[in-house]
Write a protein that holds these residues in place. Structure first.
Motif, mmCIF file in Angstrom:
data_model
loop_
_atom_site.group_PDB
_atom_site.id
_atom_site.type_symbol
_atom_site.label_atom_id
_atom_site.label_comp_id
_atom_site.label_asym_id
_atom_site.label_seq_id
_atom_site.Cartn_x
_atom_site.Cartn_y
_atom_site.Cartn_z
ATOM 1 N N LYS A 41 0.847 -1.188 0.000
ATOM 2 C CA LYS A 41 0.000 0.000 0.000
ATOM 3 C C LYS A 41 0.880 1.233 0.000
ATOM 4 N N ALA A 42 0.502 2.202 -0.798
ATOM 5 C CA ALA A 42 1.192 3.490 -0.843
ATOM 6 C C ALA A 42 0.209 4.565 -0.425
ATOM 7 N N GLY A 43 0.594 5.372 0.553
ATOM 8 C CA GLY A 43 -0.349 6.347 1.073
ATOM 9 C C GLY A 43 0.253 7.698 1.359
ATOM 10 N N PHE A 44 -0.591 8.578 1.913
ATOM 11 C CA PHE A 44 -0.234 9.977 2.068
ATOM 12 C C PHE A 44 0.337 10.280 3.452
ATOM 13 N N ALA A 45 -0.009 9.463 4.430
ATOM 14 C CA ALA A 45 0.461 9.690 5.785
ATOM 15 C C ALA A 45 0.353 8.393 6.565
ATOM 16 N N ALA A 46 0.991 8.391 7.717
ATOM 17 C CA ALA A 46 0.912 7.238 8.610
ATOM 18 C C ALA A 46 0.041 7.582 9.806
ATOM 19 N N ASP A 47 -0.759 6.626 10.253
ATOM 20 C CA ASP A 47 -1.549 6.874 11.458
ATOM 21 C C ASP A 47 -0.699 6.588 12.687
ATOM 22 N N LEU A 48 -1.275 6.757 13.855
ATOM 23 C CA LEU A 48 -0.507 6.620 15.092
ATOM 24 C C LEU A 48 0.052 5.214 15.280
ATOM 25 N N GLY A 49 -0.617 4.244 14.650
ATOM 26 C CA GLY A 49 -0.152 2.864 14.760
ATOM 27 C C GLY A 49 0.785 2.444 13.640
ATOM 28 N N GLY A 50 1.155 3.405 12.806
ATOM 29 C CA GLY A 50 2.059 3.098 11.703
ATOM 30 C C GLY A 50 1.360 2.640 10.453
ATOM 31 N N GLY A 51 0.033 2.602 10.466
ATOM 32 C CA GLY A 51 -0.707 2.199 9.284
ATOM 33 C C GLY A 51 -0.648 3.246 8.191
ATOM 34 N N VAL A 52 -0.943 2.828 6.982
ATOM 35 C CA VAL A 52 -0.861 3.713 5.824
ATOM 36 C C VAL A 52 -2.239 4.298 5.550
ATOM 37 N N LEU A 53 -2.343 5.614 5.575
ATOM 38 C CA LEU A 53 -3.615 6.289 5.368
ATOM 39 C C LEU A 53 -3.799 6.657 3.908
ATOM 40 N N GLY A 54 -4.995 6.339 3.398
ATOM 41 C CA GLY A 54 -5.335 6.705 2.029
ATOM 42 C C GLY A 54 -4.490 5.980 1.012
ATOM 43 N N GLY A 55 -4.564 6.432 -0.231
ATOM 44 C CA GLY A 55 -3.636 5.935 -1.225
ATOM 45 C C GLY A 55 -4.111 4.746 -2.026
ATOM 46 N N TYR A 56 -3.171 3.878 -2.346
ATOM 47 C CA TYR A 56 -3.375 2.863 -3.355
ATOM 48 C C TYR A 56 -2.905 1.493 -2.869
ATOM 49 N N TRP A 57 -3.559 0.455 -3.429
ATOM 50 C CA TRP A 57 -3.218 -0.924 -3.119
ATOM 51 C C TRP A 57 -2.674 -1.642 -4.345
ATOM 52 N N GLY A 58 -1.760 -2.560 -4.101
ATOM 53 C CA GLY A 58 -1.351 -3.476 -5.141
ATOM 54 C C GLY A 58 -2.286 -4.669 -5.183
ATOM 55 N N GLN A 59 -2.013 -5.598 -6.103
ATOM 56 C CA GLN A 59 -2.877 -6.767 -6.271
ATOM 57 C C GLN A 59 -2.588 -7.863 -5.268
ATOM 58 N N GLY A 60 -1.397 -7.869 -4.729
ATOM 59 C CA GLY A 60 -1.032 -8.871 -3.731
ATOM 60 C C GLY A 60 -0.191 -9.994 -4.304
ATOM 61 N N THR A 61 0.556 -10.634 -3.424
ATOM 62 C CA THR A 61 1.363 -11.794 -3.791
ATOM 63 C C THR A 61 1.222 -12.834 -2.687
ATOM 64 N N GLN A 62 1.049 -14.088 -3.082
ATOM 65 C CA GLN A 62 0.802 -15.151 -2.125
ATOM 66 C C GLN A 62 2.101 -15.642 -1.507
ATOM 67 N N VAL A 63 2.101 -15.743 -0.194
ATOM 68 C CA VAL A 63 3.208 -16.351 0.544
ATOM 69 C C VAL A 63 2.647 -17.556 1.287
ATOM 70 N N THR A 64 3.224 -18.708 1.047
ATOM 71 C CA THR A 64 2.798 -19.930 1.715
ATOM 72 C C THR A 64 3.991 -20.549 2.420
ATOM 73 N N VAL A 65 3.853 -20.772 3.720
ATOM 74 C CA VAL A 65 4.931 -21.347 4.526
ATOM 75 C C VAL A 65 4.472 -22.727 4.987
ATOM 76 N N SER A 66 5.190 -23.739 4.576
ATOM 77 C CA SER A 66 4.823 -25.109 4.949
ATOM 78 C C SER A 66 5.553 -25.529 6.215
ATOM 79 N N SER A 67 4.900 -26.376 6.983
ATOM 80 C CA SER A 67 5.496 -26.811 8.248
ATOM 81 C C SER A 67 6.339 -28.058 8.068
#
Length: 122
Positions: free
Chosen positions: A96-122
């Motif tokens: 996510k790309a955004g304009f500011a960070a909230d108090l918890g470090g989250g990204v406010l506003g902006g844009y999302w990517g499509q995502g990439t899958q991460v799978t961790v096997s045990s």
């Protein structure tokens, strides 16, 4: 508009490592913070890590000491180095790309990517 393209996901055994990349393009002048989130079906999307334009970083407690977020401004790319991966890290990771960070470090506003899958096997 900003476009985000993630890469680097895949299947890895527990204890292994992956590095995710998020390449940004478009009108980046207003983007001041970028972050990685992850989504598991049936659960709320959660912040993994974020980094501001000045380089300040923020991490979720459950990845501190294992994950590292960094940025290469020359390449307009943000990375997430993930070490000591656990099965519970399995998720779709979204940039996510955004304009500011909230108090918890989250990204406010902006844009999302499509995502990439991460799978961790045990």
């Amino acid at each position: 508009q900003v476009q985000l393209v993630e890469s680097g996901g895949g299947l890895v055994q527990a204890g292994g490592s992956l590095r995710l990349s998020c390449a940004a393009s478009g009108s980046l002048f207003s983007i001041n913070v970028m972050g990685w989130y992850r989504q598991v079906p049936g659960k709320q999307r959660e912040l993994v890590a974020s980094i501001t334009r000045s380089g300040r970083t923020n991490y979720a407690d459950n990845v501190k000491g294992r994950f590292t977020i960094s940025r290469d401004d020359a390449k307009s790319t943000v990375y997430l180095q993930m070490n000591s991966l656990k099965p519970e890290d399995t998720a779709v990771y979204l940039c996510k790309a955004g304009f500011a960070a909230d108090l918890g470090g989250g990204v406010l506003g902006g844009y999302w990517g499509q995502g990439t899958q991460v799978t961790v096997s045990s």
